[in-house]
Design a protein around this motif. Structure first.
Motif, PDB file in Angstrom:
ATOM      1  N   ILE A  49      31.413  44.446  40.758  1.00  0.00           N
ATOM      2  CA  ILE A  49      30.808  43.174  41.177  1.00  0.00           C
ATOM      3  C   ILE A  49      30.465  43.215  42.655  1.00  0.00           C
ATOM      4  N   ARG A  81      26.827  42.761  44.534  1.00  0.00           N
ATOM      5  CA  ARG A  81      26.576  41.640  45.434  1.00  0.00           C
ATOM      6  C   ARG A  81      26.352  42.083  46.877  1.00  0.00           C
ATOM      7  N   PRO A 114      33.719  30.571  41.454  1.00  0.00           N
ATOM      8  CA  PRO A 114      32.446  31.319  41.402  1.00  0.00           C
ATOM      9  C   PRO A 114      31.233  30.402  41.303  1.00  0.00           C
ATOM     10  N   ASN A 149      34.323  35.357  43.154  1.00  0.00           N
ATOM     11  CA  ASN A 149      34.441  36.516  42.269  1.00  0.00           C
ATOM     12  C   ASN A 149      35.867  37.045  42.247  1.00  0.00           C
ATOM     13  N   GLU A 199      37.993  34.638  40.107  1.00  0.00           N
ATOM     14  CA  GLU A 199      37.700  34.712  38.678  1.00  0.00           C
ATOM     15  C   GLU A 199      38.330  35.945  38.042  1.00  0.00           C
TER      16      GLU A 199
END
Length: 497
Positions: free
Chosen positions: A134, A138, A240, A250, A253
């Motif tokens: 992730i 990002r 998030p 993130n 989560e």
């Protein structure tokens, strides 16, 4: 009776010691003659004491001269193989992580931050499987612009607090704005800039913690506790769905989905922040130290930045409002890009540690380096990044060394040369490759604003002079060189930009 027992005990101890020495000697005979091994008088312990109190003495320039760019030393019962040639470093970086595992580096960082290491395998597995991909997306070149909104404004406002001073800490005046602007990207809307002093207190002891040097200070331990608690608070309040929480959402989560408590996960998040901040703090410090030691380079870079800001943005106010990683990766800022690459070239010490999961032959040019299961592989690019063959006057800071005739991108000028700063590997900056784009952006924004806002003079000199010398690097440096002494500067607002 007592004397006989004492004599018997002494004889038994001597027999045990002699047996231990014989076994250790016999085992060492079985080792291959290559790489050459640094001798030590202490079996099993090896170079542990020297490494704890001065890592650079163990794998620094002196062993390189004595044994060559590839050698090994004993560290607490385990061989550490130092690889320092371009081919061996490159191949070690790109060897399958099931063969040369990078988890050991994360483990040592986690151990330095958390007393309970039993949770490390689970937390590392979750980070590696669920979080790193992730972050990689990002922080990618295409997506990182969305995360950096407001970064320049925060740096600008923090720098204005240093608008005047006759004796200002160079390190603090640079790193506090950087810390306050970059950390919210990872910790979200609950982040408090009041944690900077805790960060510095902890960071100053981190090298000691990492090499397990005893007796670090109580204030450092308390600072670590406050940082971990603050990270826990930030993660618990992050979502998030909230754009202001950015990456913290993130983090939260992934932690919730894997049933990990925020208290247990916070040290791992702190280790990610350390990987991102610690080297940046050293790089920006040396960047300005070397600039101040070269008045011509200082003036050239400042004039070039003034021109680039006018051409690309029109004014410094527009720059603050509109700058982004994409806009700063422009030919107009080629000299600044070169200066950052040159600084990272000179400041990088070692950039990775691997654990051999099986016997392996690491390719090195036309030959190979034999590595046994259980041995560590330490990637040490500092000598090759200073070699005269690739970099004339390789020990000097040369402002325009990486300026291209035609600009092609931030790392393009290093192509074909030994350059391993920013990790330069699959898992860049110890975690995720895309972090380079954010790191370059941070350094560029801070430099542009600092040089645009202030006239900077090293103290006690009243004008920039070639007589002023930067501090010496510390022998305890890890990852990037650390300064031995603080540098103080006089800051005056520039009358015109």
């Amino acid at each position: 009776m007592t004397s006989y027992a004492l004599i018997a005990a002494q004889i038994s101890a001597m027999i045990v010691w002699a047996g231990f020495m014989f076994i250790t000697h016999a085992m060492s005979k079985k080792e291959s003659a290559y790489p050459p091994k640094v001798p030590s008088i202490l079996p099993w312990i090896g170079s542990a004491f020297s490494f704890t109190f001065g890592p650079a003495k163990v794998f620094g320039s002196l062993p390189i001269v004595q044994y060559g760019p590839v050698f090994k030393f004993l560290l607490g019962g385990r061989n550490v193989i130092v690889v320092g040639t371009p081919d061996s470093i490159h191949n070690a970086h790109f060897t399958d992580h099931r063969v040369l595992a990078n988890r050991i580096e994360h483990y040592y960082h986690f151990r330095a931050l958390c007393n309970n290491t039993s949770l490390f395998p689970m937390i590392y597995d979750v980070l590696n499987r669920n979080l790193f991909p992730i972050l990689d997306r990002r922080l990618s070149k295409r997506a990182v612009d969305d995360l950096t909104t407001g970064f320049a404004e925060t740096v600008f406002q923090r720098l204005k607090l240093n608008s005047r001073g006759d004796r200002v800490s160079l390190r603090r005046s640079l790193t506090e704005p950087l810390y306050c602007a970059a950390t919210p990207i990872f910790l979200g809307s609950k982040f408090s800039s009041d944690t900077y002093d805790n960060w510095v207190a902890f960071l100053n002891s981190f090298t000691k913690r990492l090499v397990q040097r005893p007796f670090w200070s109580l204030p450092s331990t308390r600072a670590r506790g406050r940082l971990v608690q603050h990270i826990t608070t930030c993660l618990q309040g992050a979502s998030p769905d909230n754009d202001n929480d950015k990456l913290a959402g993130n983090f939260a989560e992934v932690i919730r989905q894997n049933d990990i408590s925020f208290e247990a996960a916070s040290p791992a998040v702190l280790s990610l922040l350390l990987a991102l901040h610690a080297n940046q703090f050293n790089v920006i410090f040396w960047f300005f130290s070397w600039l101040m030691a070269d008045p011509r380079a200082f003036s050239s870079l400042r004039d070039d930045i003034d021109r680039a800001v006018r051409e690309e943005f029109g004014s410094i106010e527009t720059f603050v409002a509109e700058t982004s990683p994409r806009r700063l990766d422009s030919p107009a800022f080629a000299l600044l890009n070169s200066a950052i690459l040159e600084t990272t070239r000179l400041t990088t010490v070692q950039n990775a540690l691997r654990l051999a999961e099986c016997d392996y032959e690491l390719k090195d040019g036309e030959g190979t380096i034999p590595i046994r299961k259980g041995e560590y592989v330490l990637l040490y690019p500092r000598p090759v990044q200073r070699t005269e063959a690739s970099y004339p006057d390789g020990h000097r800071f040369v402002l325009d060394r990486f300026v291209q005739s035609q600009y092609e991108g931030d790392l393009a000028p290093t192509s074909g040369k030994p350059y391993f700063a920013f990790g330069a590997e699959k898992h860049l900056i110890n975690a995720f490759p895309s972090a380079r784009f954010l790191a370059m952006f941070e350094l560029k924004v801070l430099t542009i604003l600092y040089l645009s806002l202030f006239d900077v003079t090293p103290v006690p000199l009243e004008c920039r002079s070639s007589e002023w010398k930067p501090p010496q690097p510390s022998t305890t440096s890890i990852n990037t060189i650390h300064p031995v002494d603080e540098v103080y500067v006089r800051l005056r607002p520039r009358t015109a930009v």
